[in-house]
Enzyme design. Structure first.
Site, PDB file in Angstrom:
ATOM      1  N   GLY A  11      39.033  40.644  35.532  1.00 54.26           N
ATOM      2  CA  GLY A  11      39.219  39.556  36.494  1.00 54.26           C
ATOM      3  C   GLY A  11      37.977  39.373  37.347  1.00 54.26           C
ATOM      4  O   GLY A  11      36.846  39.466  36.866  1.00 54.26           O
ATOM      5  N   ILE A  13      36.661  41.216  39.963  1.00 51.10           N
ATOM      6  CA  ILE A  13      35.785  42.387  40.139  1.00 51.10           C
ATOM      7  C   ILE A  13      35.204  42.811  38.790  1.00 51.10           C
ATOM      8  O   ILE A  13      33.997  43.058  38.658  1.00 51.10           O
ATOM      9  CB  ILE A  13      36.555  43.555  40.799  1.00 51.10           C
ATOM     10  CG1 ILE A  13      37.003  43.159  42.212  1.00 51.10           C
ATOM     11  CG2 ILE A  13      35.692  44.817  40.847  1.00 51.10           C
ATOM     12  CD1 ILE A  13      37.817  44.212  42.938  1.00 51.10           C
ATOM     13  N   ILE A 125      39.266  51.320  41.256  1.00 51.22           N
ATOM     14  CA  ILE A 125      39.107  50.378  42.379  1.00 51.22           C
ATOM     15  C   ILE A 125      40.427  49.680  42.705  1.00 51.22           C
ATOM     16  O   ILE A 125      40.609  49.146  43.783  1.00 51.22           O
ATOM     17  CB  ILE A 125      38.096  49.257  42.011  1.00 51.22           C
ATOM     18  CG1 ILE A 125      36.773  49.801  41.481  1.00 51.22           C
ATOM     19  CG2 ILE A 125      37.851  48.327  43.169  1.00 51.22           C
ATOM     20  CD1 ILE A 125      35.763  48.699  41.130  1.00 51.22           C
ATOM     21  N   ASN A 127      43.968  48.204  43.704  1.00 51.85           N
ATOM     22  CA  ASN A 127      44.787  48.396  44.908  1.00 51.85           C
ATOM     23  C   ASN A 127      46.273  48.405  44.595  1.00 51.85           C
ATOM     24  O   ASN A 127      46.680  47.819  43.600  1.00 51.85           O
ATOM     25  CB  ASN A 127      44.490  47.265  45.908  1.00 51.85           C
ATOM     26  CG  ASN A 127      43.328  47.627  46.809  1.00 51.85           C
ATOM     27  OD1 ASN A 127      43.164  48.767  47.204  1.00 51.85           O
ATOM     28  ND2 ASN A 127      42.488  46.644  47.107  1.00 51.85           N
ATOM     29  N   ARG A 158      30.964  47.650  55.002  1.00 49.76           N
ATOM     30  CA  ARG A 158      31.412  46.627  55.949  1.00 49.76           C
ATOM     31  C   ARG A 158      31.047  47.041  57.375  1.00 49.76           C
ATOM     32  O   ARG A 158      30.529  46.235  58.161  1.00 49.76           O
ATOM     33  CB  ARG A 158      32.928  46.427  55.791  1.00 49.76           C
ATOM     34  CG  ARG A 158      33.255  45.681  54.503  1.00 49.76           C
ATOM     35  CD  ARG A 158      34.732  45.670  54.195  1.00 49.76           C
ATOM     36  NE  ARG A 158      35.048  44.673  53.166  1.00 49.76           N
ATOM     37  CZ  ARG A 158      36.140  44.698  52.393  1.00 49.76           C
ATOM     38  NH1 ARG A 158      37.032  45.661  52.549  1.00 49.76           N
ATOM     39  NH2 ARG A 158      36.338  43.751  51.505  1.00 49.76           N
ATOM     40  N   HIS A 182      42.698  54.013  52.447  1.00 44.37           N
ATOM     41  CA  HIS A 182      42.115  52.671  52.358  1.00 44.37           C
ATOM     42  C   HIS A 182      43.169  51.668  52.830  1.00 44.37           C
ATOM     43  O   HIS A 182      43.845  51.027  52.055  1.00 44.37           O
ATOM     44  CB  HIS A 182      41.726  52.381  50.906  1.00 44.37           C
ATOM     45  CG  HIS A 182      41.068  51.048  50.715  1.00 44.37           C
ATOM     46  ND1 HIS A 182      39.969  50.645  51.415  1.00 44.37           N
ATOM     47  CD2 HIS A 182      41.353  50.028  49.880  1.00 44.37           C
ATOM     48  CE1 HIS A 182      39.612  49.436  51.019  1.00 44.37           C
ATOM     49  NE2 HIS A 182      40.434  49.039  50.093  1.00 44.37           N
TER      50      HIS A 182
HETATM   51  N1  APR Z   1      45.303  46.368  31.282  1.00 46.20           N
HETATM   52  C1  APR Z   1      44.122  45.749  31.469  1.00 46.20           C
HETATM   53  N2  APR Z   1      43.945  44.747  32.335  1.00 46.20           N
HETATM   54  C2  APR Z   1      45.004  44.348  33.028  1.00 46.20           C
HETATM   55  C3  APR Z   1      46.269  44.944  32.904  1.00 46.20           C
HETATM   56  C4  APR Z   1      46.411  45.997  31.974  1.00 46.20           C
HETATM   57  N3  APR Z   1      47.574  46.635  31.781  1.00 46.20           N
HETATM   58  N4  APR Z   1      47.126  44.315  33.753  1.00 46.20           N
HETATM   59  C5  APR Z   1      46.424  43.373  34.407  1.00 46.20           C
HETATM   60  N5  APR Z   1      45.127  43.388  33.964  1.00 46.20           N
HETATM   61  C6  APR Z   1      44.039  42.516  34.352  1.00 46.20           C
HETATM   62  C7  APR Z   1      44.474  41.107  34.681  1.00 46.20           C
HETATM   63  O1  APR Z   1      44.712  40.350  33.491  1.00 46.20           O
HETATM   64  C8  APR Z   1      43.282  40.580  35.479  1.00 46.20           C
HETATM   65  O2  APR Z   1      42.345  39.888  34.665  1.00 46.20           O
HETATM   66  O3  APR Z   1      43.424  42.961  35.545  1.00 46.20           O
HETATM   67  C9  APR Z   1      42.651  41.861  36.042  1.00 46.20           C
HETATM   68  C10 APR Z   1      42.630  41.900  37.573  1.00 46.20           C
HETATM   69  O4  APR Z   1      41.759  40.911  38.000  1.00 46.20           O
HETATM   70  P1  APR Z   1      42.009  40.010  39.312  1.00 46.20           P
HETATM   71  O5  APR Z   1      43.456  39.635  39.400  1.00 46.20           O
HETATM   72  O6  APR Z   1      40.972  38.936  39.305  1.00 46.20           O
HETATM   73  O7  APR Z   1      41.757  41.027  40.496  1.00 46.20           O
HETATM   74  P2  APR Z   1      40.359  41.466  41.151  1.00 46.20           P
HETATM   75  O8  APR Z   1      40.037  40.590  42.303  1.00 46.20           O
HETATM   76  O9  APR Z   1      39.352  41.694  40.080  1.00 46.20           O
HETATM   77  O10 APR Z   1      40.795  42.871  41.768  1.00 46.20           O
HETATM   78  C11 APR Z   1      41.188  43.939  40.915  1.00 46.20           C
HETATM   79  O11 APR Z   1      40.883  45.666  42.558  1.00 46.20           O
HETATM   80  O12 APR Z   1      40.296  45.506  44.832  1.00 46.20           O
HETATM   81  C12 APR Z   1      41.323  45.600  43.898  1.00 46.20           C
HETATM   82  O13 APR Z   1      43.106  44.483  45.055  1.00 46.20           O
HETATM   83  C13 APR Z   1      42.241  44.411  43.956  1.00 46.20           C
HETATM   84  O14 APR Z   1      43.921  45.565  42.696  1.00 46.20           O
HETATM   85  C14 APR Z   1      42.942  44.547  42.643  1.00 46.20           C
HETATM   86  C15 APR Z   1      41.833  45.033  41.716  1.00 46.20           C
END
Ligand code: APR
Length: 318
Positions: A11, A13, A125, A127, A158, A182
């Site tokens: 996603g 990150i 990382i 949450n 930060r 955190h």
């Molecule tokens: N296996 C692999 N990837 C997965 C799975 C899984 N079982 N379940 C969900 N995902 C993927 C989602 O499809 C998505 O693309 O994890 C990704 C998460 O990306 P975002 O929703 O864009 O989140 P992001 O902003 O990258 O943050 C990721 O880090 O800081 C923390 O709170 C934040 O928990 C969150 C994580």
């Protein structure tokens, strides 16, 4: 340079990680796994590969929806999770429902690591950080050197940024440590904050520092409110990469790491943000640093919050 780094979750990150890892030449092969159809991971990696001639780096990608792409990874960064968004019936999930969903994802992540790269060093990382890293440790049964969480580097960054801005100095001059869990109970350690080696209190008044510390505790939420559709993603990715580089280049760098405590600070078996030395083996040493009485009381309170999160994780997964 490592032979292979794996990123779990492609996603926001994960996307930054997949740009930065080849650009910084950290691995010959980058693996990305994401369950999102039709094939988000493959698509994101193809996009970066097609741009690589322009940027001038060579990298091999192993991307897909299955965890087998992680085979042979020496270092894994976990970002998999779902954010708080309305359910199909339009209502928002409760905090507990969201945690349950993210714990299920975490169990899949743990299985994927165990099956494909059981010896990889894991930086998590996702949450809620304290809950996820604790669950990964429960499932993977690792020693503390090879599994830990990224939170303190970001929280400290930060704090450093806010101090630099208020004091009118370069961010490069500011050192800081934010310890504990955190969340709202994290503890910015004022006594460890230095500007060019000098106490921060020589530069900023008590009320300004108190304001900065309050802002640091809520900094994630401040970004969420401004972005509107997601959370911070560049600074968390860069913070995890600072940890990855300390490991890859065996820097022995001291930073705040969510590491399992084994008696330090009077705590056993919980993952708490503490200063640690990161090098080739991962967490090579947890440092017990002196805290003022006030900081120690806040740290102990934060540990209690982490303890109740761990108990909740055990309850939800038993
Ligand atoms: N296996 C692999 N990837 C997965 C799975 C899984 N079982 N379940 C969900 N995902 C993927 C989602 O499809 C998505 O693309 O994890 C990704 C998460 O990306 P975002 O929703 O864009 O989140 P992001 O902003 O990258 O943050 C990721 O880090 O800081 C923390 O709170 C934040 O928990 C969150 C994580």
């Amino acid at each position: 340079m490592l032979d292979k780094i794996g990123v779990i979750g492609g996603g926001m990150i994960g996307g930054v990680l997949c740009q930065e890892i080849p650009r910084r030449r950290l691995a010959r092969t980058l693996a990305l796994v994401d369950i999102m159809p039709p094939d988000l991971a493959k698509g994101k990696c193809l996009d970066i590969a097609e741009g690589s001639p322009v940027m001038g780096f060579d990298v091999n990608f192993d991307a897909g929806k299955g965890y087998e792409v992680l085979a042979g990874a020496q270092l894994v960064i976990n970002t998999a999770g779902v954010p708080r968004k309305p359910k199909p019936d339009g209502t928002l999930p409760t905090r507990e429902e969201l945690l349950q969903t993210n714990l299920k994802i975490t169990d899949a992540v743990a299985q994927g690591i165990a099956d494909n790269c059981p010896d990889a060093i894991v930086i998590s990382i996702a949450n809620p950080l304290d809950a996820i890293v604790y669950r990964l440790s429960r499932q993977l049964g690792r020693d503390r050197a090879t599994l830990f969480g990224m939170a303190g580097v970001l929280d400290s960054a930060r704090y450093r940024y806010f101090v630099a801005e208020a004091a009118g100095v370069s961010v490069e001059n500011v050192e800081a440590l934010v310890l504990g869990g955190h969340g709202d109970t994290m503890v910015p350690i004022r006594s460890a904050c230095r500007i060019a080696g000098l106490s921060v209190e020589l530069f900023l008044d008590d009320d300004v520092l108190a304001g900065i510390e309050a802002r640091t505790r809520k900094a994630g939420g401040e970004v969420v409110k401004l972005i509107g559709t997601g959370s911070a993603f560049v600074s968390p990715a860069w913070s995890a990469l600072e940890m990855a580089e300390a490991i890859i280049f065996d820097k022995k760098k001291v930073m705040a790491v969510s590491a399992r405590l084994e008696g330090e600070y009077g705590v056993e078996g919980l993952y708490v943000g503490v200063p640690a030395i990161l090098g080739r083996s991962g967490v090579e040493k947890v440092l017990e640093v002196p805290l003022t009485d006030g900081e120690r009381a806040l740290f102990d309170r934060s540990v209690e919050a982490v303890r109740s999160t761990a108990a909740e994780v055990d309850r939800l997964t038993s």
